[in-house]
Design an enzyme around this catalytic site. Structure first.
Site, mmCIF file in Angstrom:
data_model
loop_
_atom_site.group_PDB
_atom_site.id
_atom_site.type_symbol
_atom_site.label_atom_id
_atom_site.label_comp_id
_atom_site.label_asym_id
_atom_site.label_seq_id
_atom_site.Cartn_x
_atom_site.Cartn_y
_atom_site.Cartn_z
ATOM 1 N N GLY A 185 0.803 -1.215 0.000
ATOM 2 C CA GLY A 185 0.000 0.000 0.000
ATOM 3 C C GLY A 185 0.836 1.264 0.000
ATOM 4 O O GLY A 185 0.336 2.337 0.292
ATOM 5 N N THR A 193 2.156 2.920 -2.527
ATOM 6 C CA THR A 193 1.716 3.861 -3.556
ATOM 7 C C THR A 193 0.386 4.498 -3.157
ATOM 8 O O THR A 193 0.195 5.703 -3.341
ATOM 9 C CB THR A 193 1.628 3.164 -4.923
ATOM 10 O OG1 THR A 193 2.943 2.711 -5.284
ATOM 11 C CG2 THR A 193 1.125 4.112 -6.004
ATOM 12 N N GLU A 211 8.149 4.790 -6.720
ATOM 13 C CA GLU A 211 9.184 3.839 -7.135
ATOM 14 C C GLU A 211 10.575 4.473 -7.077
ATOM 15 O O GLU A 211 11.392 4.322 -7.995
ATOM 16 C CB GLU A 211 8.896 3.289 -8.540
ATOM 17 C CG GLU A 211 7.542 2.616 -8.685
ATOM 18 C CD GLU A 211 7.439 1.229 -8.031
ATOM 19 O OE1 GLU A 211 8.409 0.795 -7.381
ATOM 20 O OE2 GLU A 211 6.374 0.616 -8.181
ATOM 21 N N GLN A 256 13.138 3.743 -5.606
ATOM 22 C CA GLN A 256 14.292 2.827 -5.615
ATOM 23 C C GLN A 256 14.895 2.675 -7.008
ATOM 24 O O GLN A 256 16.030 2.232 -7.136
ATOM 25 C CB GLN A 256 13.914 1.461 -5.034
ATOM 26 C CG GLN A 256 13.133 0.541 -5.973
ATOM 27 C CD GLN A 256 11.636 0.808 -5.992
ATOM 28 O OE1 GLN A 256 11.159 1.737 -5.370
ATOM 29 N NE2 GLN A 256 10.895 -0.011 -6.732
ATOM 30 N N CYS A 296 2.464 -17.125 5.440
ATOM 31 C CA CYS A 296 1.976 -17.345 6.808
ATOM 32 C C CYS A 296 1.054 -16.247 7.333
ATOM 33 O O CYS A 296 0.478 -16.400 8.410
ATOM 34 C CB CYS A 296 3.163 -17.506 7.757
ATOM 35 S SG CYS A 296 3.983 -15.956 8.147
HETATM 36 ZN ZN ZN Z 1 5.654 -15.595 6.575
#
Ligand code: ZN
Length: 176
Positions: A4, A6, A73, A75, A132
């Site tokens: 989230g 952006t 963005e 990076q 997970c």
């Molecule tokens: Zn995990």
């Protein structure tokens, strides 16, 4: 990825616009996933933006009257973005940058560490681990590609937590 960031950038830029600030938004030209003249989140939220090839080009496109600069963005920009961000901030321009802090190997994604170090405020947003369900701080590349820059969405990356993240260059088996 899918954290989230952006959306959060767009939310803050919209607030600035509502507050009658003069806002300009930029993104690196490398990222053509969704649009070339807008910043679009994975959720489909969009704001007008100018795609530029590097920080020097970004610098030339900043209007002297601009009060708030947004960069998505971040990076993917060169190291010059750090100096530019500092210059703008010194001049009283508010600069908001969104970007990934780590690459697909879990290594700090330059120039984000430098930007985070000089920023007044750093907000980390988290996705949900695709394995997970814990807060995800890493992007697991799920296609076989070893270039540091591989622009893609859900077909190329999935969010993972530290425990489920596998640092390697080949598609990761799900530890499930
Ligand atoms: Zn995990």
């Amino acid at each position: 990825m899918f954290s989230g960031k952006t959306e959060e950038l767009i939310r803050r830029l919209r607030q600035a616009t509502f507050a009658k600030r003069r806002v300009q938004t930029f993104k690196p030209r490398i990222d053509n996933r969704y649009d070339t003249d807008r910043v679009v989140s994975h959720m489909g939220v969009a704001i007008e933006a100018l795609a530029v090839p590097n920080s020097a080009a970004l610098r030339t496109r900043i209007d002297p009257a601009t009060q708030v600069v947004g960069v998505d963005e971040a990076q993917f920009f060169d190291a010059g973005i750090v100096e530019l961000a500092e210059e703008l901030a010194d001049r009283g321009v508010r600069i908001l940058l969104a970007g990934l802090d780590q690459d697909y190997l879990g290594v700090p994604f330059a120039p984000m560490p430098q930007l985070m170090a000089v920023a007044e405020i750093v907000t980390k947003v988290y996705a949900v681990c695709a394995v997970c369900g814990a807060p995800a701080t890493r992007s697991q590349r799920i296609v076989k590609q070893t270039a540091t820059i591989l622009v893609g969405g859900a077909e190329a990356y999935e969010p993972r937590c530290r425990q489920c993240f596998q640092r390697r260059d080949v598609p990761a088996e799900s530890p499930r």
